[in-house]
Design an enzyme around this catalytic site. Structure first.
Site, PDB file in Angstrom:
ATOM      1  N   ASP A   8       0.876  -1.164   0.000  1.00 39.04           N
ATOM      2  CA  ASP A   8       0.000   0.000   0.000  1.00 39.04           C
ATOM      3  C   ASP A   8       0.924   1.228   0.000  1.00 39.04           C
ATOM      4  O   ASP A   8       2.119   1.108   0.290  1.00 39.04           O
ATOM      5  CB  ASP A   8      -0.883  -0.046   1.254  1.00 39.04           C
ATOM      6  CG  ASP A   8      -1.710   1.199   1.418  1.00 39.04           C
ATOM      7  OD1 ASP A   8      -2.324   1.627   0.418  1.00 39.04           O
ATOM      8  OD2 ASP A   8      -1.754   1.760   2.534  1.00 39.04           O
ATOM      9  N   LEU A   9       0.372   2.397  -0.324  1.00 40.41           N
ATOM     10  CA  LEU A   9       1.218   3.604  -0.381  1.00 40.41           C
ATOM     11  C   LEU A   9       1.076   4.485   0.877  1.00 40.41           C
ATOM     12  O   LEU A   9       2.004   4.591   1.682  1.00 40.41           O
ATOM     13  CB  LEU A   9       0.842   4.430  -1.626  1.00 40.41           C
ATOM     14  CG  LEU A   9       1.574   5.764  -1.778  1.00 40.41           C
ATOM     15  CD1 LEU A   9       3.050   5.558  -2.105  1.00 40.41           C
ATOM     16  CD2 LEU A   9       0.920   6.605  -2.883  1.00 40.41           C
ATOM     17  N   ASP A  10      -0.137   5.069   1.040  1.00 41.37           N
ATOM     18  CA  ASP A  10      -0.357   6.033   2.125  1.00 41.37           C
ATOM     19  C   ASP A  10      -0.232   5.351   3.480  1.00 41.37           C
ATOM     20  O   ASP A  10      -0.983   4.429   3.791  1.00 41.37           O
ATOM     21  CB  ASP A  10      -1.762   6.643   2.003  1.00 41.37           C
ATOM     22  CG  ASP A  10      -1.939   7.478   0.747  1.00 41.37           C
ATOM     23  OD1 ASP A  10      -1.052   8.303   0.467  1.00 41.37           O
ATOM     24  OD2 ASP A  10      -2.955   7.303   0.047  1.00 41.37           O
ATOM     25  N   THR A  16       1.827  10.032   4.350  1.00 43.68           N
ATOM     26  CA  THR A  16       0.776  10.889   3.791  1.00 43.68           C
ATOM     27  C   THR A  16      -0.580  10.676   4.465  1.00 43.68           C
ATOM     28  O   THR A  16      -1.500  11.458   4.239  1.00 43.68           O
ATOM     29  CB  THR A  16       0.599  10.613   2.284  1.00 43.68           C
ATOM     30  OG1 THR A  16       0.673   9.199   2.096  1.00 43.68           O
ATOM     31  CG2 THR A  16       1.637  11.300   1.452  1.00 43.68           C
ATOM     32  N   LYS A  44      -9.102   4.933   5.914  1.00 49.31           N
ATOM     33  CA  LYS A  44      -7.812   4.461   5.398  1.00 49.31           C
ATOM     34  C   LYS A  44      -8.034   3.333   4.399  1.00 49.31           C
ATOM     35  O   LYS A  44      -8.784   2.397   4.683  1.00 49.31           O
ATOM     36  CB  LYS A  44      -6.911   3.990   6.535  1.00 49.31           C
ATOM     37  CG  LYS A  44      -6.350   5.134   7.355  1.00 49.31           C
ATOM     38  CD  LYS A  44      -5.331   4.632   8.349  1.00 49.31           C
ATOM     39  CE  LYS A  44      -4.739   5.779   9.134  1.00 49.31           C
ATOM     40  NZ  LYS A  44      -3.870   5.285  10.218  1.00 49.31           N
ATOM     41  N   SER A  51     -14.650   7.401   0.998  1.00 48.14           N
ATOM     42  CA  SER A  51     -14.234   8.118   2.208  1.00 48.14           C
ATOM     43  C   SER A  51     -15.242   9.207   2.546  1.00 48.14           C
ATOM     44  O   SER A  51     -15.656   9.358   3.701  1.00 48.14           O
ATOM     45  CB  SER A  51     -12.860   8.774   2.010  1.00 48.14           C
ATOM     46  OG  SER A  51     -11.860   7.814   1.822  1.00 48.14           O
ATOM     47  N   SER A 113      -2.442   0.638  -4.415  1.00 48.22           N
ATOM     48  CA  SER A 113      -2.996   1.762  -3.645  1.00 48.22           C
ATOM     49  C   SER A 113      -4.370   2.167  -4.154  1.00 48.22           C
ATOM     50  O   SER A 113      -4.646   2.070  -5.347  1.00 48.22           O
ATOM     51  CB  SER A 113      -2.038   2.955  -3.781  1.00 48.22           C
ATOM     52  OG  SER A 113      -2.645   4.133  -3.306  1.00 48.22           O
ATOM     53  N   ALA A 114      -5.203   2.671  -3.233  1.00 51.47           N
ATOM     54  CA  ALA A 114      -6.535   3.172  -3.613  1.00 51.47           C
ATOM     55  C   ALA A 114      -6.444   4.592  -4.168  1.00 51.47           C
ATOM     56  O   ALA A 114      -7.398   5.101  -4.749  1.00 51.47           O
ATOM     57  CB  ALA A 114      -7.435   3.189  -2.384  1.00 51.47           C
ATOM     58  N   GLN A 116      -5.726   7.977  -6.204  1.00 55.30           N
ATOM     59  CA  GLN A 116      -5.551   8.461  -7.582  1.00 55.30           C
ATOM     60  C   GLN A 116      -4.321   9.368  -7.670  1.00 55.30           C
ATOM     61  O   GLN A 116      -3.935   9.789  -8.751  1.00 55.30           O
ATOM     62  CB  GLN A 116      -6.791   9.241  -8.006  1.00 55.30           C
ATOM     63  CG  GLN A 116      -8.035   8.365  -8.053  1.00 55.30           C
ATOM     64  CD  GLN A 116      -9.278   9.159  -8.440  1.00 55.30           C
ATOM     65  OE1 GLN A 116      -9.263   9.896  -9.431  1.00 55.30           O
ATOM     66  NE2 GLN A 116     -10.326   9.039  -7.659  1.00 55.30           N
ATOM     67  N   LYS A 144     -10.718  -1.161  -2.078  1.00 54.64           N
ATOM     68  CA  LYS A 144     -10.537  -2.075  -0.954  1.00 54.64           C
ATOM     69  C   LYS A 144     -11.740  -1.897  -0.016  1.00 54.64           C
ATOM     70  O   LYS A 144     -12.211  -0.771   0.112  1.00 54.64           O
ATOM     71  CB  LYS A 144      -9.245  -1.746  -0.187  1.00 54.64           C
ATOM     72  CG  LYS A 144      -7.981  -1.843  -1.024  1.00 54.64           C
ATOM     73  CD  LYS A 144      -6.790  -1.205  -0.285  1.00 54.64           C
ATOM     74  CE  LYS A 144      -5.592  -1.070  -1.195  1.00 54.64           C
ATOM     75  NZ  LYS A 144      -4.471  -0.337  -0.597  1.00 54.64           N
ATOM     76  N   GLU A 168       0.142  -3.411   4.621  1.00 60.06           N
ATOM     77  CA  GLU A 168      -1.028  -2.524   4.695  1.00 60.06           C
ATOM     78  C   GLU A 168      -1.158  -1.854   6.057  1.00 60.06           C
ATOM     79  O   GLU A 168      -0.855  -2.463   7.071  1.00 60.06           O
ATOM     80  CB  GLU A 168      -2.297  -3.359   4.485  1.00 60.06           C
ATOM     81  CG  GLU A 168      -2.916  -3.254   3.127  1.00 60.06           C
ATOM     82  CD  GLU A 168      -3.511  -1.897   2.795  1.00 60.06           C
ATOM     83  OE1 GLU A 168      -3.649  -1.044   3.690  1.00 60.06           O
ATOM     84  OE2 GLU A 168      -3.834  -1.691   1.622  1.00 60.06           O
ATOM     85  N   ASP A 169      -1.647  -0.610   6.058  1.00 55.83           N
ATOM     86  CA  ASP A 169      -1.911   0.061   7.345  1.00 55.83           C
ATOM     87  C   ASP A 169      -3.410   0.235   7.587  1.00 55.83           C
ATOM     88  O   ASP A 169      -3.794   0.927   8.517  1.00 55.83           O
ATOM     89  CB  ASP A 169      -1.232   1.439   7.385  1.00 55.83           C
ATOM     90  CG  ASP A 169      -1.903   2.432   6.458  1.00 55.83           C
ATOM     91  OD1 ASP A 169      -2.396   2.025   5.374  1.00 55.83           O
ATOM     92  OD2 ASP A 169      -1.957   3.637   6.799  1.00 55.83           O
TER      93      ASP A 169
HETATM   94  P1  XGP Z   1      -7.102   9.846  -3.215  1.00 54.14           P
HETATM   95  C1  XGP Z   1      -7.324   8.497  -0.931  1.00 54.14           C
HETATM   96  C2  XGP Z   1      -8.594   8.806  -0.142  1.00 54.14           C
HETATM   97  O1  XGP Z   1      -9.001  10.150  -0.392  1.00 54.14           O
HETATM   98  C3  XGP Z   1      -8.294   8.634   1.334  1.00 54.14           C
HETATM   99  O2  XGP Z   1      -9.448   8.857   2.125  1.00 54.14           O
HETATM  100  C4  XGP Z   1      -7.755   7.231   1.587  1.00 54.14           C
HETATM  101  O3  XGP Z   1      -7.392   7.092   2.951  1.00 54.14           O
HETATM  102  C5  XGP Z   1      -6.524   7.008   0.715  1.00 54.14           C
HETATM  103  O4  XGP Z   1      -6.847   7.196  -0.658  1.00 54.14           O
HETATM  104  C6  XGP Z   1      -5.988   5.582   0.877  1.00 54.14           C
HETATM  105  O5  XGP Z   1      -4.788   5.389   0.218  1.00 54.14           O
HETATM  106  O6  XGP Z   1      -7.535   8.570  -2.331  1.00 54.14           O
HETATM  107  O7  XGP Z   1      -7.985  10.960  -2.779  1.00 54.14           O
HETATM  108  O8  XGP Z   1      -5.627  10.129  -2.956  1.00 54.14           O
HETATM  109  O9  XGP Z   1      -7.376   9.403  -4.626  1.00 54.14           O
HETATM  110 MG    MG Z   2      -2.729   3.134   3.616  1.00 60.86          MG
END
Ligand code: XGP
Ligand code: MG
Length: 216
Positions: A8-10, A16, A44, A51, A113-114, A116, A144, A168-169
């Site tokens: 996963d990234l964030d 981030t 997350k 979200s 990663s989810a 964009q 996810k 994953e976090d």
């Molecule tokens: P993006 C993000 C969501 O906005 C955020 O709520 C999630 O936690 C995060 O993805 C998970 O990686 O998506 O707005 O950067 O496309």
């Molecule tokens: Mg994450």
């Protein structure tokens, strides 16, 4: 035999997750919806649109799709203001040595990663070359805990699902890994990720052999 590592990234590769929280908090405040750090755990790993729906659910509110899109766009602008100032310093500790070591040992590496914004973040932090494959919020249709992002990652690496492990976090990300029949390493506290197959605080002083040994 484990041959592929899906990250996963964030909150796993880069620090981030906090910026997503600040940006969503600003949107929630604007709508007078109470939104805590604990509430943020639910956001997350899920897509931007999902979200925002969770925030609306927390406030017991409904909104037209067009309005929801406007708020999502606004949140992303706030988030990008943070991200555009980002440097390599925000790569989480131990990540680069861990990726380098795993790559040298022949493991195939993918991002799942989810977000964009994943490609921009990897470019800003000079991390792109570490990944053989990048699957992100622009290339998957189901967020996810749907396993699409990890199944696609394994496929593009040319591996079977069970030959990959996921880092994953988020709760939704761990669920996605399990739906894909992959073992999941939780990055964070056991109380936040009780279903992970093992837990790490981060990538300092850990090796891929040690992780695989512990997962067996
Ligand atoms: P993006 C993000 C969501 O906005 C955020 O709520 C999630 O936690 C995060 O993805 C998970 O990686 O998506 O707005 O950067 O496309
Ligand atoms: Mg994450």
């Amino acid at each position: 035999m484990i041959k592929g590592l899906l990250f996963d990234l964030d909150g796993v590769i880069v620090d981030t997750a906090k910026y997503h929280y600040y940006a969503w908090k600003q949107i929630a405040d604007e709508l007078s919806i109470e939104f805590t750090l604990q509430d943020n755990e639910r956001l997350k790993g899920v897509s931007r649109a999902r979200s925002f729906q969770i925030i609306l659910e927390l406030g017991g509110r409904t909104m037209s799709e067009a309005e929801q899109e406007e708020y999502c766009e606004k949140k992303n602008q706030i988030y990008l203001d943070y991200i555009n100032k980002m440097t390599e310093d925000e790569i989480l500790p131990g990540v680069k040595p861990f990726l380098t070591d795993a790559k040298n040992k022949g493991y195939r590496i993918a991002l799942g990663s989810a977000s964009q914004n994943a490609q921009s973040i990897l470019t800003l932090t000079n991390l792109k070359d570490y990944f053989d494959v990048i699957v992100d919020g622009k290339t998957v249709s189901a967020a996810k805990p749907n396993p699409e992002v990890f199944i696609k990652g394994a496929n593009e690496l040319g591996l079977k699902n069970e030959e990959c492990i996921v880092f994953e976090d988020s709760v939704s990300g761990i669920e996605a890994a399990h739906h894909a029949n992959m073992l999941a390493v939780g990055i964070g506290a056991e109380k936040d990720l009780p279903m992970a197959d093992m837990h790490l605080d981060g990538f300092c002083l850990v090796t891929i052999e040690k992780i695989i040994g512990e997962l067996k």
